[in-house]
Scaffold this active site. Structure first.
Site, PDB file in Angstrom:
ATOM      1  N   GLU A 177       0.823  -1.217   0.000  1.00 38.66           N
ATOM      2  CA  GLU A 177       0.000   0.000   0.000  1.00 38.66           C
ATOM      3  C   GLU A 177       0.859   1.271   0.000  1.00 38.66           C
ATOM      4  O   GLU A 177       0.504   2.266   0.627  1.00 38.66           O
ATOM      5  CB  GLU A 177      -0.957  -0.008   1.213  1.00 38.66           C
ATOM      6  CG  GLU A 177      -1.905  -1.188   1.214  1.00 38.66           C
ATOM      7  CD  GLU A 177      -2.971  -1.154   2.319  1.00 38.66           C
ATOM      8  OE1 GLU A 177      -2.774  -0.459   3.321  1.00 38.66           O
ATOM      9  OE2 GLU A 177      -4.012  -1.817   2.160  1.00 38.66           O
ATOM     10  N   GLU A 248      -6.497  -7.652  -1.429  1.00 32.98           N
ATOM     11  CA  GLU A 248      -7.137  -7.587  -0.117  1.00 32.98           C
ATOM     12  C   GLU A 248      -8.591  -7.235  -0.247  1.00 32.98           C
ATOM     13  O   GLU A 248      -8.948  -6.094  -0.506  1.00 32.98           O
ATOM     14  CB  GLU A 248      -6.480  -6.516   0.771  1.00 32.98           C
ATOM     15  CG  GLU A 248      -5.181  -6.946   1.342  1.00 32.98           C
ATOM     16  CD  GLU A 248      -4.681  -5.979   2.392  1.00 32.98           C
ATOM     17  OE1 GLU A 248      -5.504  -5.249   2.977  1.00 32.98           O
ATOM     18  OE2 GLU A 248      -3.478  -5.972   2.612  1.00 32.98           O
TER      19      GLU A 248
HETATM   20  C1  LIG Z   1      -9.309  -2.214   6.226  1.00 25.50           C
HETATM   21  C2  LIG Z   1      -8.230  -3.187   6.354  1.00 25.50           C
HETATM   22  O1  LIG Z   1      -8.379  -4.241   6.896  1.00 25.50           O
HETATM   23  N1  LIG Z   1      -7.097  -2.844   5.807  1.00 25.50           N
HETATM   24  C3  LIG Z   1      -5.960  -3.670   5.945  1.00 25.50           C
HETATM   25  C4  LIG Z   1      -5.591  -4.292   4.684  1.00 25.50           C
HETATM   26  O2  LIG Z   1      -4.506  -5.142   4.927  1.00 25.50           O
HETATM   27  C5  LIG Z   1      -3.338  -4.526   5.367  1.00 25.50           C
HETATM   28  C6  LIG Z   1      -2.297  -5.576   5.523  1.00 25.50           C
HETATM   29  O3  LIG Z   1      -1.601  -5.709   4.369  1.00 25.50           O
HETATM   30  C7  LIG Z   1      -3.661  -3.839   6.636  1.00 25.50           C
HETATM   31  O4  LIG Z   1      -2.523  -3.173   7.051  1.00 25.50           O
HETATM   32  C8  LIG Z   1      -4.769  -2.874   6.396  1.00 25.50           C
HETATM   33  O5  LIG Z   1      -5.076  -2.190   7.556  1.00 25.50           O
END
Ligand SMILES: CC(=O)N[C@H]1CO[C@H](CO)[C@@H](O)[C@@H]1O
Ligand SMILES: *[C@@H]1O[C@H](CO)[C@@H](O)[C@H](O)[C@H]1NC(C)=O
Ligand SMILES: *[C@@H]1O[C@H](CO)[C@@H](O)[C@H](O)[C@H]1NC(C)=O
Length: 407
Positions: A177, A248
């Site tokens: 991210e 995700e």
């Molecule tokens: C909303 C949520 O769960 N976001 C998560 C997505 O996954 C990453 C791990 O790679 C989390 O850090 C985020 O918070």
């Protein structure tokens, strides 16, 4: 306002079936990942080895093809050069368990992982290195990052765990991210991302790499989507030769102290997964499929010990119904469409006023995006009723195999 209806229909094509022996050849094109010459639509679920006992058999029974995990740097290197892969830290054993169940694996090395994990996975000692700036075009950070990523890749190679060696790992991720924070690093951001991609690819795993939420992921790294509604929000692959991958899919939301649990319905998850697939998505990962527990002091600030208890498998690995079962049925219905979906052409056609459909030949997804009204449509002389905010999957364009709103 009329209801919106889209029909996605794809042509039939029978792909020759190739069965892989020993090493597998994993590549990709604009449609999907290609394993031993075969295009694939893959359902994946996140399970993190330090947070749980592996619930792989239950994930497989739920129709998953891939298990995805983050790699937790500060768990493995609590002090510089002192590595620990014992017990709950045994990532090799976890990947081998996935292999034993006949599933594929995806490892998201990061090594900044966020993941509601303490310090986002970075070892705290990093912070004592003079001149270090995390996740930036900064020599001390890049040196440590490359060292750890290489260590993990080499461990996987030594155990022959990459698909290119006959193992289960078909995909890996570098960074996490970063697109969300890149601007804050100003002119140090873009060169860092180019370096990270080049460094990862240079490790020659023989399988593709992804970066999530990084719309400009440098070739050949695939840019992937994170979120709840990637069928609506993802701008798409940044090259026509890359597939649409959803790394995700938030089945719920992690919980912090004082908050109510986030309940995302089975119907809503199924709607958005079906929509992503209908829009040529080829890989969907549920984050989390099974969350488990943040033991000890591993959780990030304010995060509860219980992690994604509302996932298809709850904190204890028990079936969370109807979520688990509904998604299992969704996976099965989509798999009835595999051959046409992977080789047909997608088109959109209007079905009457303010209605559209995507059309070609043999498998249909029809979408009603209206949250209040049931719509009735006529298609090829049959009447179909679509409940509010739902997608029907018709593997032969005649019979409804699954509707996302009917649990
Ligand atoms: C909303 C949520 O769960 N976001 C998560 C997505 O996954 C990453 C791990 O790679 C989390 O850090 C985020 O918070
Ligand atoms: C791997 O697959 C790709 C695409 O399917 C193909 O072009 C390539 O020749 C294959 N490589 C090997 C070593 O089989
Ligand atoms: C459904 O409607 C919402 C709200 O108007 C919109 O944001 C979304 O893009 C629509 N989705 C589809 C698939 O049309």
């Amino acid at each position: 306002m009329g209801s919106w209806l889209f029909l996605f229909i794809v042509g039939l094509f029978l792909a020759a079936s190739v069965s892989g022996v020993g090493s597998r050849n994993v590549t990709y094109d604009g449609r999907s990942l290609i394993i031993d010459g075969q295009h694939k639509i893959l359902f994946s679920g996140s399970i993190h080895y330090p947070r749980s006992t592996p619930q792989i058999a239950k994930a497989k029974a739920g129709g998953l093809d891939v298990i995805e995990t983050l790699v937790f740097w500060n768990l493995h290197e609590p002090q510089p050069e002192q590595f620990d892969f014992s017990g709950q830290r045994d990532i090799v054993r976890f990947i081998k368990e996935i292999q034993a169940q006949g599933l594929y694996a995806c490892i998201r090395i990061g090594p900044f992982i966020q993941g509601e994990w303490s310090y986002g996975g970075l070892p705290f000692w990093l912070h004592d290195i003079p001149g270090i700036v995390y996740r930036s075009d900064n020599e001390p950070f890049k040196y440590q990052m490359k060292k750890f990523v290489s260590k993990i890749v080499n461990m996987m190679k030594a155990e022959k765990l990459y698909a290119s060696q006959g193992g289960p790992i078909i995909l890996s991720q570098i960074e996490n991210e970063y697109g969300m924070v890149e601007a804050a690093f100003r002119d140090k951001g873009p060169p860092y991302i180019r370096w990270a991609a080049e460094m990862a690819v240079g490790l020659q795993t023989g399988v593709p790499w992804v970066m999530c939420k990084q719309n400009n992921a440098p070739d050949p790294v695939i840019n992937a989507c994170n979120g709840r509604r990637c069928g609506e929000t993802f701008p798409g692959p940044n090259s026509p030769n890359k597939p649409a991958i959803w790394t995700e899919n938030w089945t719920s939301f992690y919980q912090v102290y004082g908050d109510e649990p986030d309940i995302r319905s089975a119907e809503d998850i199924a709607f958005h997964v079906a929509l992503f697939i209908a829009k040529k998505g080829s890989y969907v990962n549920y984050y989390m499929y099974h969350g488990g527990t943040n033991f000890g002091r591993t959780a990030a600030a304010y995060v509860l010990t219980s992690y994604y208890d509302q996932a298809p498998l709850d904190e204890y690995g028990l079936f969370r119904q109807p979520k688990w079962g509904h998604l299992k049925e969704l996976h099965a219905a989509i798999k009835l469409c595999l051959n046409p979906m992977l080789s047909g052409e997608y088109t959109t056609m209007a079905l009457g006023k303010s209605q559209e459909r995507e059309f070609s030949r043999l498998c249909c997804f029809s979408v009603n995006n209206d949250t209040r009204k049931t719509v009735v449509v006529t298609f090829q002389d049959s009447l179909y009723e679509l409940p509010p905010k739902s997608i029907s999957i018709l593997p032969d364009c005649k019979t409804v195999a699954f509707n996302t709103a009917k649990v």
